[in-house]
Design an enzyme around this catalytic site. Sequence first.
Site, PDB file in Angstrom:
ATOM      1  N   GLU A  51      -2.327 -58.740  31.714  1.00  0.00           N
ATOM      2  CA  GLU A  51      -3.747 -58.411  31.663  1.00  0.00           C
ATOM      3  C   GLU A  51      -4.261 -58.906  30.317  1.00  0.00           C
ATOM      4  O   GLU A  51      -3.866 -58.389  29.261  1.00  0.00           O
ATOM      5  CB  GLU A  51      -4.023 -56.913  31.795  1.00  0.00           C
ATOM      6  CG  GLU A  51      -5.531 -56.639  31.828  1.00  0.00           C
ATOM      7  CD  GLU A  51      -5.914 -55.174  31.708  1.00  0.00           C
ATOM      8  OE1 GLU A  51      -7.129 -54.898  31.772  1.00  0.00           O
ATOM      9  OE2 GLU A  51      -5.024 -54.326  31.528  1.00  0.00           O
ATOM     10  N   ASP A 125     -15.883 -60.321  28.256  1.00  0.00           N
ATOM     11  CA  ASP A 125     -17.220 -60.676  27.787  1.00  0.00           C
ATOM     12  C   ASP A 125     -17.639 -61.964  28.498  1.00  0.00           C
ATOM     13  O   ASP A 125     -16.923 -62.959  28.435  1.00  0.00           O
ATOM     14  CB  ASP A 125     -17.177 -60.901  26.269  1.00  0.00           C
ATOM     15  CG  ASP A 125     -18.561 -61.103  25.664  1.00  0.00           C
ATOM     16  OD1 ASP A 125     -19.454 -61.642  26.359  1.00  0.00           O
ATOM     17  OD2 ASP A 125     -18.747 -60.753  24.486  1.00  0.00           O
ATOM     18  N   THR A 199     -11.048 -49.196  35.106  1.00  0.00           N
ATOM     19  CA  THR A 199     -11.095 -49.179  33.651  1.00  0.00           C
ATOM     20  C   THR A 199     -12.210 -48.244  33.196  1.00  0.00           C
ATOM     21  O   THR A 199     -13.070 -47.822  33.978  1.00  0.00           O
ATOM     22  CB  THR A 199     -11.359 -50.571  33.065  1.00  0.00           C
ATOM     23  OG1 THR A 199     -12.711 -50.950  33.339  1.00  0.00           O
ATOM     24  CG2 THR A 199     -10.419 -51.606  33.657  1.00  0.00           C
ATOM     25  N   TYR A 200     -12.201 -47.948  31.919  1.00  0.00           N
ATOM     26  CA  TYR A 200     -13.259 -47.134  31.316  1.00  0.00           C
ATOM     27  C   TYR A 200     -14.625 -47.752  31.592  1.00  0.00           C
ATOM     28  O   TYR A 200     -15.566 -47.072  32.012  1.00  0.00           O
ATOM     29  CB  TYR A 200     -13.001 -47.018  29.819  1.00  0.00           C
ATOM     30  CG  TYR A 200     -14.162 -46.479  29.014  1.00  0.00           C
ATOM     31  CD1 TYR A 200     -14.424 -45.118  28.976  1.00  0.00           C
ATOM     32  CD2 TYR A 200     -14.984 -47.335  28.291  1.00  0.00           C
ATOM     33  CE1 TYR A 200     -15.480 -44.620  28.233  1.00  0.00           C
ATOM     34  CE2 TYR A 200     -16.044 -46.846  27.543  1.00  0.00           C
ATOM     35  CZ  TYR A 200     -16.288 -45.495  27.524  1.00  0.00           C
ATOM     36  OH  TYR A 200     -17.342 -45.018  26.786  1.00  0.00           O
ATOM     37  N   TYR A 201     -14.749 -49.063  31.359  1.00  0.00           N
ATOM     38  CA  TYR A 201     -16.029 -49.735  31.556  1.00  0.00           C
ATOM     39  C   TYR A 201     -16.425 -49.764  33.028  1.00  0.00           C
ATOM     40  O   TYR A 201     -17.589 -49.627  33.371  1.00  0.00           O
ATOM     41  CB  TYR A 201     -15.976 -51.161  30.996  1.00  0.00           C
ATOM     42  CG  TYR A 201     -15.868 -51.206  29.502  1.00  0.00           C
ATOM     43  CD1 TYR A 201     -16.723 -50.465  28.691  1.00  0.00           C
ATOM     44  CD2 TYR A 201     -14.901 -51.993  28.874  1.00  0.00           C
ATOM     45  CE1 TYR A 201     -16.620 -50.497  27.314  1.00  0.00           C
ATOM     46  CE2 TYR A 201     -14.795 -52.032  27.495  1.00  0.00           C
ATOM     47  CZ  TYR A 201     -15.656 -51.288  26.721  1.00  0.00           C
ATOM     48  OH  TYR A 201     -15.559 -51.320  25.352  1.00  0.00           O
TER      49      TYR A 201
END
Length: 260
Positions: A51, A125, A199-201
């Site tokens: 990852e 990003d 994931t957190y995001y």
Amino acid sequence: MGKNKLQKFEEMDGFPHVIQAEFDEVFQKDYKLKGKWSSDFFGNLNPLVLELGCGKGEYTVGLARRYPQKNFIGVDIKGSRMHAGASASFKEELKNVGFIRTHIEMINSFFASNEVDEIWLTFPDPQMNKTRKRLTSTRFLDLYARFLKPGGQIHLKTDSWFQYSYTKAVCEANNLAVIHDYMDLHNDDAPLELKDIKTYYEERFMAHSVPIKYLCFILPERHQLAEPEIDIPKDIYHNAGRGVKLYHNDEKAPPKLDVR
């Protein structure tokens, strides 16, 4: 550097499954475990999955829990974030997970030809103004092809329509085989295994009804890849510290959407 960050770095130095290589160990030279991750790090011949840009490492750890028959390595330069996943996997005594703190641009110093089976890119990003920095650009795909096995899969999970559209265009321009393609992963008829590890995001974006996109494609053996000649509309929001700025038409002071 804050005291808390220093404490995390020092603690990770004591984790046997975390590699924090010094710059001179990997700059224009091979790291000592290159080509030996199966034998010297994991001690088995199971498939190896990376990852890249793992952030807090929760996806790397989640995959390791779900697939004990595979080995997983999370890679990121932000050690203070990585500490969360490194600490959790250490406490759980997971033997099929590791972490590397390094710049992704140096990834070829760590892995040998045909050493990696799959790559996950989770919420990178989108780098809408800098093509060379996109983790699905032809520049990075060329890096991955140097250590990914022929026919190896690359998985992209993203909130960004720009990132998703750009990556699809790269696949189309280079005739890369797309295995899975979901524009709204959690509302489409996608396999549960692609949905239940978040994931957190991912959770934060879902809480604000931002669709999660998922693309899985095959990267063939190394050959010259071409950047797509396409104009892709940019996302109507962008990350701004711990929040997200959401633009509506030509507003000069866009409201903040608390996502990141």
